[in-house]
Write a protein that holds these residues in place. Structure first.
Motif, mmCIF file in Angstrom:
data_model
loop_
_atom_site.group_PDB
_atom_site.id
_atom_site.type_symbol
_atom_site.label_atom_id
_atom_site.label_comp_id
_atom_site.label_asym_id
_atom_site.label_seq_id
_atom_site.Cartn_x
_atom_site.Cartn_y
_atom_site.Cartn_z
ATOM 1 N N LYS A 58 -40.751 24.767 23.056
ATOM 2 C CA LYS A 58 -39.323 24.673 22.316
ATOM 3 C C LYS A 58 -38.892 25.716 21.347
ATOM 4 C CE LYS A 58 -38.259 19.854 23.956
ATOM 5 N NZ LYS A 58 -39.092 19.930 24.758
ATOM 6 N N GLU A 59 -37.766 26.186 21.237
ATOM 7 C CA GLU A 59 -37.413 27.033 20.392
ATOM 8 C C GLU A 59 -37.427 26.415 18.849
ATOM 9 O OE1 GLU A 59 -33.435 29.485 18.879
ATOM 10 O OE2 GLU A 59 -33.588 28.427 20.766
ATOM 11 N N THR A 60 -37.962 27.170 18.089
ATOM 12 C CA THR A 60 -38.001 26.657 16.586
ATOM 13 C C THR A 60 -37.399 27.588 15.609
ATOM 14 O OG1 THR A 60 -40.194 27.399 16.044
ATOM 15 C CG2 THR A 60 -40.069 25.048 16.976
ATOM 16 N N LEU A 61 -36.597 26.905 14.699
ATOM 17 C CA LEU A 61 -36.045 27.966 13.664
ATOM 18 C C LEU A 61 -36.836 28.143 12.513
ATOM 19 C CD1 LEU A 61 -32.410 26.561 14.084
ATOM 20 C CD2 LEU A 61 -33.498 28.513 15.228
ATOM 21 N N GLY B 263 -20.928 24.857 13.486
ATOM 22 C CA GLY B 263 -19.471 24.061 13.912
ATOM 23 C C GLY B 263 -18.764 23.945 12.572
ATOM 24 N N GLU B 264 -17.856 22.890 12.596
ATOM 25 C CA GLU B 264 -16.543 22.908 11.599
ATOM 26 C C GLU B 264 -17.209 21.549 10.754
ATOM 27 O OE1 GLU B 264 -12.019 22.623 11.477
ATOM 28 O OE2 GLU B 264 -12.928 22.610 13.349
ATOM 29 N N LEU B 265 -16.974 21.422 9.566
ATOM 30 C CA LEU B 265 -17.026 20.390 8.732
ATOM 31 C C LEU B 265 -15.679 19.748 8.732
ATOM 32 C CD1 LEU B 265 -18.308 18.701 6.379
ATOM 33 C CD2 LEU B 265 -17.504 20.216 4.619
ATOM 34 N N TYR C 258 -19.026 20.252 16.503
ATOM 35 C CA TYR C 258 -19.902 21.468 16.833
ATOM 36 C C TYR C 258 -19.438 22.161 17.810
ATOM 37 C CZ TYR C 258 -23.194 18.259 14.477
ATOM 38 O OH TYR C 258 -23.875 17.300 13.676
ATOM 39 N N SER C 259 -20.116 23.639 17.698
ATOM 40 C CA SER C 259 -19.406 24.670 18.557
ATOM 41 C C SER C 259 -20.430 25.101 19.424
ATOM 42 C CB SER C 259 -18.936 25.779 17.643
ATOM 43 O OG SER C 259 -19.968 26.367 16.945
ATOM 44 N N GLY C 260 -20.282 25.483 20.809
ATOM 45 C CA GLY C 260 -21.020 26.065 21.668
ATOM 46 C C GLY C 260 -21.563 24.986 22.547
ATOM 47 N N ASP C 261 -22.076 25.461 23.553
ATOM 48 C CA ASP C 261 -22.842 24.704 24.734
ATOM 49 C C ASP C 261 -24.135 23.957 24.265
ATOM 50 O OD1 ASP C 261 -20.574 25.264 26.492
ATOM 51 O OD2 ASP C 261 -21.812 26.730 26.992
ATOM 52 N N VAL D 229 -26.780 22.672 21.028
ATOM 53 C CA VAL D 229 -26.795 22.513 19.580
ATOM 54 C C VAL D 229 -28.045 22.267 19.068
ATOM 55 C CG1 VAL D 229 -26.038 20.728 17.890
ATOM 56 C CG2 VAL D 229 -24.394 21.349 19.752
ATOM 57 N N THR D 230 -28.634 22.900 18.114
ATOM 58 C CA THR D 230 -30.026 22.715 17.540
ATOM 59 C C THR D 230 -29.663 21.975 16.059
ATOM 60 O OG1 THR D 230 -30.969 24.697 18.524
ATOM 61 C CG2 THR D 230 -32.029 23.761 16.560
ATOM 62 N N LEU D 231 -30.259 20.839 15.870
ATOM 63 C CA LEU D 231 -29.798 20.406 14.656
ATOM 64 C C LEU D 231 -31.000 20.377 13.666
ATOM 65 C CD1 LEU D 231 -28.490 16.768 16.233
ATOM 66 C CD2 LEU D 231 -27.227 18.928 15.168
ATOM 67 N N CYS D 232 -30.510 20.197 12.230
ATOM 68 C CA CYS D 232 -31.500 20.064 11.370
ATOM 69 C C CYS D 232 -31.170 19.327 10.411
ATOM 70 C CB CYS D 232 -31.397 21.463 10.650
ATOM 71 S SG CYS D 232 -30.124 21.878 9.716
ATOM 72 N N ALA D 233 -31.966 18.750 9.530
ATOM 73 C CA ALA D 233 -31.489 17.727 8.545
ATOM 74 C C ALA D 233 -30.334 18.239 7.605
ATOM 75 C CB ALA D 233 -32.703 17.260 7.728
ATOM 76 N N PRO D 234 -29.403 17.538 7.261
ATOM 77 C CA PRO D 234 -28.367 17.845 6.393
ATOM 78 C C PRO D 234 -28.588 17.979 4.914
ATOM 79 C CG PRO D 234 -27.849 15.701 7.222
ATOM 80 C CD PRO D 234 -29.361 16.218 7.912
#
Length: 87
Positions: free
Chosen positions: A10-13, A29-31, A55-58, A60-65
């Motif tokens: 999987k892709e990792t950032l 995305g937008e707050l 969120y924007s786009g098809d 979504v890669t999430l991270c801890a906020p």
């Protein structure tokens, strides 16, 4: 989905460093104001203060906020709480 798709890499950032009192967007995305969400429990702040994201786009890669401890997780996974060092 093929038999071995679950084992594909999987892709990792790359991790980013933020201060312990920062809250960041968990994805592109937008707050938005939490009082505008359709879930009345969150819109009326029955769970306390918070924020929401559109969120924007098809994909979504999430991270801890925020840096902290995952303290609440709603059973459906659509909402969670993080307790930060500053409470």
């Amino acid at each position: 989905m093929g038999l071995f798709d679950a084992f594909k890499k999987k892709e990792t950032l790359a991790p980013i460093e933020v201060s312990d009192d920062a809250v960041i967007a968990p994805a592109d995305g937008e707050l938005i104001d939490i009082t505008t969400v359709p879930d009345e429990v969150f819109a009326q702040k029955m769970m306390g203060d918070g924020v929401a994201f559109r969120y924007s786009g098809d994909k979504v890669t999430l991270c801890a906020p925020a840096n902290g401890v995952l303290s609440v997780l709603f059973p459906t996974g659509h909402a969670f709480g993080v307790t930060m060092a500053n409470g």
